[in-house]
Write a protein that holds these residues in place. Structure first.
Motif, PDB file in Angstrom:
ATOM      1  N   GLU A   1       0.828  -1.217   0.000  1.00  0.00           N
ATOM      2  CA  GLU A   1       0.000   0.000   0.000  1.00  0.00           C
ATOM      3  C   GLU A   1       0.855   1.258   0.000  1.00  0.00           C
ATOM      4  N   PHE A   2       1.900   1.272   0.810  1.00  0.00           N
ATOM      5  CA  PHE A   2       2.772   2.445   0.863  1.00  0.00           C
ATOM      6  C   PHE A   2       3.476   2.658  -0.476  1.00  0.00           C
ATOM      7  N   ASN A   3       3.836   1.581  -1.139  1.00  0.00           N
ATOM      8  CA  ASN A   3       4.499   1.704  -2.442  1.00  0.00           C
ATOM      9  C   ASN A   3       3.554   2.190  -3.536  1.00  0.00           C
ATOM     10  N   LYS A   4       2.247   2.092  -3.324  1.00  0.00           N
ATOM     11  CA  LYS A   4       1.273   2.609  -4.293  1.00  0.00           C
ATOM     12  C   LYS A   4       1.183   4.128  -4.250  1.00  0.00           C
ATOM     13  N   ILE A   5       1.647   4.708  -3.164  1.00  0.00           N
ATOM     14  CA  ILE A   5       1.626   6.171  -3.037  1.00  0.00           C
ATOM     15  C   ILE A   5       2.670   6.738  -3.999  1.00  0.00           C
ATOM     16  N   PRO A   6       2.278   7.692  -4.835  1.00  0.00           N
ATOM     17  CA  PRO A   6       3.252   8.264  -5.780  1.00  0.00           C
ATOM     18  C   PRO A   6       4.482   8.812  -5.051  1.00  0.00           C
ATOM     19  N   ALA A   7       5.637   8.549  -5.622  1.00  0.00           N
ATOM     20  CA  ALA A   7       6.907   8.940  -4.998  1.00  0.00           C
ATOM     21  C   ALA A   7       6.932  10.425  -4.645  1.00  0.00           C
ATOM     22  N   ALA A   8       6.353  11.258  -5.464  1.00  0.00           N
ATOM     23  CA  ALA A   8       6.367  12.701  -5.220  1.00  0.00           C
ATOM     24  C   ALA A   8       5.570  13.090  -3.980  1.00  0.00           C
ATOM     25  N   GLN A   9       4.650  12.234  -3.527  1.00  0.00           N
ATOM     26  CA  GLN A   9       3.816  12.546  -2.373  1.00  0.00           C
ATOM     27  C   GLN A   9       4.324  11.913  -1.079  1.00  0.00           C
ATOM     28  N   ARG A  10       5.194  10.945  -1.176  1.00  0.00           N
ATOM     29  CA  ARG A  10       5.630  10.185   0.000  1.00  0.00           C
ATOM     30  C   ARG A  10       6.290  11.024   1.076  1.00  0.00           C
ATOM     31  N   SER A  11       6.956  12.083   0.696  1.00  0.00           N
ATOM     32  CA  SER A  11       7.644  12.916   1.696  1.00  0.00           C
ATOM     33  C   SER A  11       6.671  13.832   2.446  1.00  0.00           C
TER      34      SER A  11
END
Length: 123
Positions: free
Chosen positions: A94-104
């Motif tokens: 689930e965490f990996n589904k979050i777009p990389a640009a939003q993870r921070s």
């Protein structure tokens, strides 16, 4: 001179530990541990990630229970304790589904709550 430095370091540590861990930080640490294989078990980051997830999941359950007691609309409707399980693989997926640009910008807590809402919607 040593006392002000020690006080400043203590303050910096306490302030940084009060900040919510981001999904980006969580995934970065988890991937680094995965790359270490069996040696990862000796890393302090294992305990850090476990503690983060225990804290977040305990807060989630407490929020659900508090909402039930006060009659507020439920955020989500998980099964009773011990009846449903969320594995580390589920969380990582689930965490990996979050777009990389939003993870921070997304905390582990917010991402976990969103995952639970998606996984256990109320009927």
């Amino acid at each position: 001179m040593r006392k002000p430095l020690a006080a400043a370091l203590l303050l910096a540590v306490s302030v940084s530990s009060a900040q919510a861990m981001t999904v980006e930080a969580f995934l970065t640490k988890a991937e680094a541990l995965k790359a270490k294989g069996m040696m990862a078990m000796m890393s302090p980051d294992v305990g850090l990630l476990r503690t983060e997830m225990k804290t977040v999941s305990a807060a989630y359950r407490a929020d659900i229970e508090a909402g039930q007691k006060t009659g507020q609309p439920a955020h989500s409707c998980p099964p009773p304790r011990g009846k449903g399980a969320v594995s580390s693989d589920d969380v990582m997926a689930e965490f990996n589904k979050i777009p990389a640009a939003q993870r921070s910008r997304i905390s582990v807590k917010d991402a976990f709550y969103a995952m639970m809402k998606k996984r256990y919607p109320c009927k």
